[in-house]
Scaffold this active site. Structure first.
Site, PDB file in Angstrom:
ATOM      1  N   LYS A   8      -1.864  -4.465 -19.978  1.00  0.00           N
ATOM      2  CA  LYS A   8      -1.737  -5.215 -18.720  1.00  0.00           C
ATOM      3  C   LYS A   8      -2.993  -6.026 -18.449  1.00  0.00           C
ATOM      4  O   LYS A   8      -2.929  -7.138 -17.947  1.00  0.00           O
ATOM      5  CB  LYS A   8      -1.445  -4.243 -17.580  1.00  0.00           C
ATOM      6  CG  LYS A   8      -1.206  -4.906 -16.238  1.00  0.00           C
ATOM      7  CD  LYS A   8       0.084  -5.703 -16.240  1.00  0.00           C
ATOM      8  CE  LYS A   8       0.284  -6.540 -14.990  1.00  0.00           C
ATOM      9  NZ  LYS A   8       1.217  -7.649 -15.213  1.00  0.00           N
TER      10      LYS A   8
ATOM     11  N   HIS B 277       9.205 -36.471 -33.102  1.00  0.00           N
ATOM     12  CA  HIS B 277       8.037 -36.596 -33.978  1.00  0.00           C
ATOM     13  C   HIS B 277       7.923 -35.415 -34.954  1.00  0.00           C
ATOM     14  O   HIS B 277       6.868 -35.185 -35.526  1.00  0.00           O
ATOM     15  CB  HIS B 277       6.765 -36.717 -33.137  1.00  0.00           C
ATOM     16  CG  HIS B 277       6.790 -37.919 -32.245  1.00  0.00           C
ATOM     17  ND1 HIS B 277       6.751 -39.203 -32.739  1.00  0.00           N
ATOM     18  CD2 HIS B 277       6.903 -38.030 -30.890  1.00  0.00           C
ATOM     19  CE1 HIS B 277       6.819 -40.059 -31.724  1.00  0.00           C
ATOM     20  NE2 HIS B 277       6.915 -39.369 -30.592  1.00  0.00           N
TER      21      HIS B 277
ATOM     22  N   ARG C 135       1.006   3.226  -9.513  1.00  0.00           N
ATOM     23  CA  ARG C 135       1.252   1.836  -9.108  1.00  0.00           C
ATOM     24  C   ARG C 135      -0.044   1.037  -9.000  1.00  0.00           C
ATOM     25  O   ARG C 135      -0.011  -0.182  -8.909  1.00  0.00           O
ATOM     26  CB  ARG C 135       1.936   1.792  -7.731  1.00  0.00           C
ATOM     27  CG  ARG C 135       3.175   2.620  -7.681  1.00  0.00           C
ATOM     28  CD  ARG C 135       3.859   2.481  -6.368  1.00  0.00           C
ATOM     29  NE  ARG C 135       2.932   2.470  -5.252  1.00  0.00           N
ATOM     30  CZ  ARG C 135       3.236   2.004  -4.069  1.00  0.00           C
ATOM     31  NH1 ARG C 135       4.406   1.459  -3.857  1.00  0.00           N
ATOM     32  NH2 ARG C 135       2.373   2.064  -3.085  1.00  0.00           N
TER      33      ARG C 135
ATOM     34  N   GLU D  11       6.081 -20.932 -20.314  1.00  0.00           N
ATOM     35  CA  GLU D  11       6.123 -19.607 -19.696  1.00  0.00           C
ATOM     36  C   GLU D  11       7.405 -18.857 -20.082  1.00  0.00           C
ATOM     37  O   GLU D  11       7.370 -17.655 -20.373  1.00  0.00           O
ATOM     38  CB  GLU D  11       5.988 -19.749 -18.166  1.00  0.00           C
ATOM     39  CG  GLU D  11       6.117 -18.472 -17.368  1.00  0.00           C
ATOM     40  CD  GLU D  11       5.128 -17.374 -17.766  1.00  0.00           C
ATOM     41  OE1 GLU D  11       4.206 -17.644 -18.547  1.00  0.00           O
ATOM     42  OE2 GLU D  11       5.319 -16.239 -17.323  1.00  0.00           O
TER      43      GLU D  11
ATOM     44  N   LYS E 123       7.471 -15.307 -22.072  1.00  0.00           N
ATOM     45  CA  LYS E 123       8.152 -14.119 -21.544  1.00  0.00           C
ATOM     46  C   LYS E 123       9.077 -13.525 -22.602  1.00  0.00           C
ATOM     47  O   LYS E 123       9.105 -12.322 -22.812  1.00  0.00           O
ATOM     48  CB  LYS E 123       9.010 -14.456 -20.301  1.00  0.00           C
ATOM     49  CG  LYS E 123       8.295 -14.646 -18.998  1.00  0.00           C
ATOM     50  CD  LYS E 123       7.768 -13.406 -18.327  1.00  0.00           C
ATOM     51  CE  LYS E 123       6.389 -13.069 -18.783  1.00  0.00           C
ATOM     52  NZ  LYS E 123       5.264 -13.831 -18.323  1.00  0.00           N
TER      53      LYS E 123
ATOM     54  N   CYS F  36       0.850  -1.179   0.000  1.00  0.00           N
ATOM     55  CA  CYS F  36       0.000   0.000   0.000  1.00  0.00           C
ATOM     56  C   CYS F  36       0.895   1.241   0.000  1.00  0.00           C
ATOM     57  O   CYS F  36       2.099   1.142   0.165  1.00  0.00           O
ATOM     58  CB  CYS F  36      -0.882  -0.005   1.234  1.00  0.00           C
ATOM     59  SG  CYS F  36      -1.841  -1.521   1.369  1.00  0.00           S
TER      60      CYS F  36
ATOM     61  N   TRP G 159      -4.019  -1.525  -1.304  1.00  0.00           N
ATOM     62  CA  TRP G 159      -4.080  -2.666  -2.216  1.00  0.00           C
ATOM     63  C   TRP G 159      -4.615  -3.790  -1.345  1.00  0.00           C
ATOM     64  O   TRP G 159      -3.905  -4.336  -0.506  1.00  0.00           O
ATOM     65  CB  TRP G 159      -2.691  -2.989  -2.767  1.00  0.00           C
ATOM     66  CG  TRP G 159      -2.685  -4.208  -3.628  1.00  0.00           C
ATOM     67  CD1 TRP G 159      -2.426  -5.478  -3.219  1.00  0.00           C
ATOM     68  CD2 TRP G 159      -2.963  -4.278  -5.023  1.00  0.00           C
ATOM     69  NE1 TRP G 159      -2.531  -6.336  -4.291  1.00  0.00           N
ATOM     70  CE2 TRP G 159      -2.851  -5.630  -5.407  1.00  0.00           C
ATOM     71  CE3 TRP G 159      -3.293  -3.323  -5.991  1.00  0.00           C
ATOM     72  CZ2 TRP G 159      -3.065  -6.057  -6.714  1.00  0.00           C
ATOM     73  CZ3 TRP G 159      -3.492  -3.761  -7.291  1.00  0.00           C
ATOM     74  CH2 TRP G 159      -3.378  -5.109  -7.638  1.00  0.00           C
TER      75      TRP G 159
ATOM     76  N   ASN H 117       0.907  -0.970   6.098  1.00  0.00           N
ATOM     77  CA  ASN H 117       1.355  -1.671   4.906  1.00  0.00           C
ATOM     78  C   ASN H 117       1.882  -3.022   5.380  1.00  0.00           C
ATOM     79  O   ASN H 117       2.784  -3.057   6.216  1.00  0.00           O
ATOM     80  CB  ASN H 117       2.496  -0.838   4.275  1.00  0.00           C
ATOM     81  CG  ASN H 117       2.812  -1.290   2.887  1.00  0.00           C
ATOM     82  OD1 ASN H 117       2.264  -2.277   2.403  1.00  0.00           O
ATOM     83  ND2 ASN H 117       3.705  -0.569   2.230  1.00  0.00           N
ATOM     84  N   GLY H 118       1.294  -4.118   4.897  1.00  0.00           N
ATOM     85  CA  GLY H 118       1.743  -5.441   5.350  1.00  0.00           C
ATOM     86  C   GLY H 118       0.548  -6.298   5.697  1.00  0.00           C
ATOM     87  O   GLY H 118      -0.599  -5.901   5.466  1.00  0.00           O
TER      88      GLY H 118
ATOM     89  N   GLU I 116       7.054 -11.924 -25.646  1.00  0.00           N
ATOM     90  CA  GLU I 116       6.258 -10.710 -25.454  1.00  0.00           C
ATOM     91  C   GLU I 116       7.097  -9.469 -25.201  1.00  0.00           C
ATOM     92  O   GLU I 116       6.671  -8.377 -25.553  1.00  0.00           O
ATOM     93  CB  GLU I 116       5.180 -10.884 -24.373  1.00  0.00           C
ATOM     94  CG  GLU I 116       5.673 -11.084 -22.985  1.00  0.00           C
ATOM     95  CD  GLU I 116       4.532 -11.241 -21.982  1.00  0.00           C
ATOM     96  OE1 GLU I 116       3.444 -10.698 -22.197  1.00  0.00           O
ATOM     97  OE2 GLU I 116       4.741 -11.934 -20.974  1.00  0.00           O
TER      98      GLU I 116
HETATM   99  O1  M6R Z   1      -4.743 -10.568 -15.496  1.00  0.00           O
HETATM  100  P1  M6R Z   1      -4.638 -11.995 -15.980  1.00  0.00           P
HETATM  101  O2  M6R Z   1      -3.730 -12.821 -15.132  1.00  0.00           O
HETATM  102  O3  M6R Z   1      -5.960 -12.635 -16.173  1.00  0.00           O
HETATM  103  O4  M6R Z   1      -3.966 -11.872 -17.418  1.00  0.00           O
HETATM  104  C1  M6R Z   1      -3.830 -12.992 -18.227  1.00  0.00           C
HETATM  105  C2  M6R Z   1      -2.895 -12.726 -19.375  1.00  0.00           C
HETATM  106  O5  M6R Z   1      -3.389 -11.695 -20.191  1.00  0.00           O
HETATM  107  C3  M6R Z   1      -1.484 -12.363 -18.893  1.00  0.00           C
HETATM  108  O6  M6R Z   1      -0.943 -13.365 -18.091  1.00  0.00           O
HETATM  109  C4  M6R Z   1      -0.547 -12.151 -20.098  1.00  0.00           C
HETATM  110  O7  M6R Z   1      -0.324 -13.355 -20.749  1.00  0.00           O
HETATM  111  C5  M6R Z   1       0.763 -11.502 -19.635  1.00  0.00           C
HETATM  112  N1  M6R Z   1       1.142 -10.459 -20.532  1.00  0.00           N
HETATM  113  C6  M6R Z   1       1.886 -12.464 -19.585  1.00  0.00           C
HETATM  114  O8  M6R Z   1       3.079 -11.903 -19.172  1.00  0.00           O
END
Ligand code: M6R
Length: 613
Positions: free
Chosen positions: A608, A509, A27, A486, A490, A2, A74, A100-101, A493
């Site tokens: 995001k 295969h 934030r 994953e 990463k 927070c 938060w 905060n915590g 993207e």
């Molecule tokens: O907010 P969410 O966790 O539901 O979002 C899901 C995906 O859009 C999110 O994980 C996306 O793949 C990220 N950019 C990955 O780094």
């Protein structure tokens, strides 16, 4: 996670506190509040939602005074409503607290206080702090002493700021552990308090940073720093030259890098209050999981998108291996078009950082229509995915600003593990010894992740050498397969490099045809039951000239001999190993993108939170 701001001086505290909160706004948070001492009384204003809502409230109901504190929340305990927003005021109206915590033992403390007749008004953990302070004040302790005594009862890590009519010229700030900092800003005839430097950077660059177990008694003309046992402490003054956003990133260049490094703390927080290491039990009260429900679940469908879906793939393995419940991962954007087989003994478990992803919400709706029990694992408390669920687990990761999700990937892995252990216990599929072992393994997690982060230099070196690659193949097996997915996501993207992920056993295969000197391979090969198979796959890639990176268990010479680069990870119980092996892959993607000078925190074409189909 927070935001906290405090002011004491000769000016009107209200605009200074509100401006400070505004500096922390980017934030993300879910509610805000302010308390000011005005004519000998504590005046509090709190609102859910954006700061502009609190500002309108204050405009309609102004408060004026020269000493005040504010907070952006938060949510971790209780929904993001005005009632649950900080500051929290005690029943005598004499004390207000922002925090905060997480008070890990708040349920216990609340029960004790209620037994003594204390009335509670919110669903937060923080409220116990203000009542504890008031208890000591009623025994005629001075405020400073009452705060000190109250803090001794709290388990967990905290940043706390207290204001009281009993000491109308001072603000008390304290820090225990690592739940965000407490900064004191030095002014001329005025002083400031904040959780983060940007909040007070408009007023001063001279700052003191409280260390753990220290308390500051701050008036307009003096600042006394003490240890929590009352001894005077000297803190060195720092002169801060950063701009506000850079200050928020601290020593890091990007939020993504900061968030990668925050994982020791976010994982500690996700365990906080849920794991009882003494009696080897897991507590997930917000899930509303009764023994009856645990007993009748026939199937769990995990549903999510992107990174969250990769966490779900690990979850499927954990739920099946630990709890012996059939589980499947369904990509949320597909689920509603699949005519899924779901009934009232099915749990649909959504995973989402934002809790607002349109496809994930639609998958939940589909589950609801077909009569499933709905659960969610969410980071944003109060989000739709939390509200529509029958029960939820909060990730406790704090705001994630980088578009590439990192700390909101590792936390649900731990949450899913805890869920699997709880279900296994309630269904009687593990004995006491197994339960104790599974629970005690959790204790290792933050430290193991810290060890991976300490190896950042090795990863940076590999990123330097490989930053110009055009393609890369990520290989894994078993519980490491989702981590291969994953790691590849990463890299794609944020660096825009084509990265493909494949189960290593599938290479023969078809995809092995791709391997030549221009197709590097990143293989996840920690020492587990798939290790030998992975080694033989790495040998085959090597024989075809591919450049090889191996994620290997510390000390594994065989892997080291086969690899051009090794990302070492510490030995980890295999069911928890994804939490550890993903760390170098996050750092690898980060460093490649940063070395290429790309916009790491806001990569092209991405948002995001994806709130459209
Ligand atoms: O907010 P969410 O966790 O539901 O979002 C899901 C995906 O859009 C999110 O994980 C996306 O793949 C990220 N950019 C990955 O780094």
């Amino acid at each position: 996670m927070c935001g906290i701001v405090g002011y004491v001086g000769d000016q009107n505290a209200t605009p200074i506190v509100l401006n400070g909160l505004r500096r922390l706004e980017y934030r993300g948070y879910d509610s805000a509040g302010i308390a000011v001492l005005s004519n000998g009384n504590v005046e509090v204003r709190r609102e859910a939602g954006k700061l502009s809502k609190l500002e309108s409230l204050v405009q309609n109901q102004p408060i004026q005074g020269t000493i005040g504190i504010g907070h952006t929340r938060w949510a971790t305990h209780g929904e993001p409503t005005a009632r649950n927003a900080h500051p929290h005021i005690g029943n005598t109206g004499k004390v207000v607290v922002v925090h905060n915590g997480i008070v890990e033992n708040y349920l216990e403390l609340k029960a004790d206080l209620e037994a003594e007749g204390v009335e509670f008004h919110t669903e937060t953990d923080t409220e116990v702090i203000v009542h504890l302070i008031e208890q000591f004040l009623s025994q005629e302790e001075p405020l400073e002493e009452a705060v000190r005594k109250a803090l001794k009862y709290l388990k967990g890590a905290h940043g706390i700021v207290v204001l009281s009519t009993m000491a109308p010229d001072t603000i008390i700030a304290a820090r225990i552990g690592n739940a965000g900092g407490v900064v004191i800003g030095l002014g001329d005839g005025e002083n400031f308090i904040a959780s983060d430097i940007p909040a007070i950077l408009d007023h001063t660059r001279r700052m003191l940073f409280l260390e753990s177990h220290q308390m500051a008694v701050v008036s307009k003309s003096s600042i006394q720093i003490q240890s929590l046992d009352g001894k005077k402490v000297h803190l060195e003054e720092h002169n801060i030259g950063w701009d506000p956003i850079a200050a928020e990133k601290g020593e890091y260049r990007h939020f993504m890098q900061k968030e990668i490094h925050e994982q020791v703390r976010s994982l500690t927080d996700t365990l906080a209050g849920r794991v009882d290491f003494d009696d080897g039990r897991i507590h997930l009260p917000q899930l509303n999981l009764s023994p009856e429900l645990a007993g009748r679940i026939k199937k769990i469908i995990l549903t999510a998108c992107g990174t969250a879906a990769h966490a779900g793939m690990v979850g499927k393995i954990l739920l099946e291996r630990i709890a012996r419940i059939p589980a499947q991962l369904e990509i949320a954007s597909e689920f509603r078009y699949e005519d899924p087989i779901v009934d009232s003994d099915t749990v649909v478990l959504a995973i989402s950082q934002s809790g607002e992803t349109a496809d994930t919400l639609a998958a939940m709706e589909e589950g609801r229509k077909r009569g499933a029990v709905l659960w969610s694992i969410v980071n944003a408390i109060g989000s739709q995915a939390m509200r529509v669920a029958d029960g939820y687990i909060s990730m406790q990761s704090g705001p994630e600003i980088g578009v590439a999700s990192t700390k909101a990937f590792s936390a649900p892995l731990v949450d899913l593990y805890m869920l699997a252990v709880l279900l296994a216990d309630l269904r009687g599929v593990i004995n006491e010894r197994q339960r104790h072992q599974l629970v005690s393994d959790l204790r290792l997690v933050p430290d193991l992740v810290g060890k991976c982060l300490d190896r950042e230099k090795d990863v940076l070196q590999a990123a330097r050498e490989m930053r110009y690659i055009r393609n890369i193949l990520y290989l894994g097996r078993g519980i490491q397969m989702p981590i291969a997915h994953e790691g590849a996501l990463k890299l794609k993207e944020i660096s825009y490099i084509h990265a493909e992920s494949y189960p290593a056993g599938e290479m023969k295969h078809g995809p092995i045809a791709l391997i030549d000197r221009d197709m590097p391979v990143l293989a996840l090969a920690p020492r587990d039951q798939w290790y030998e198979k992975m080694i033989s796959q790495i040998e085959q890639a090597r024989a075809r000239g591919g450049n090889v990176i191996v994620v290997a268990t510390e000390g594994d010479q065989r892997a080291a001999e086969l690899a051009d680069h090794v990302f070492w990870v510490p030995e980890t119980p295999w069911l928890l190993s994804p939490v550890v092996t993903v760390i170098p892959l996050q750092m690898f993607a980060y460093h490649i993108a940063a070395l290429k000078g790309l916009d790491v925190d806001q990569p092209r074409n991405l948002a995001k939170s994806v709130t459209v189909e």
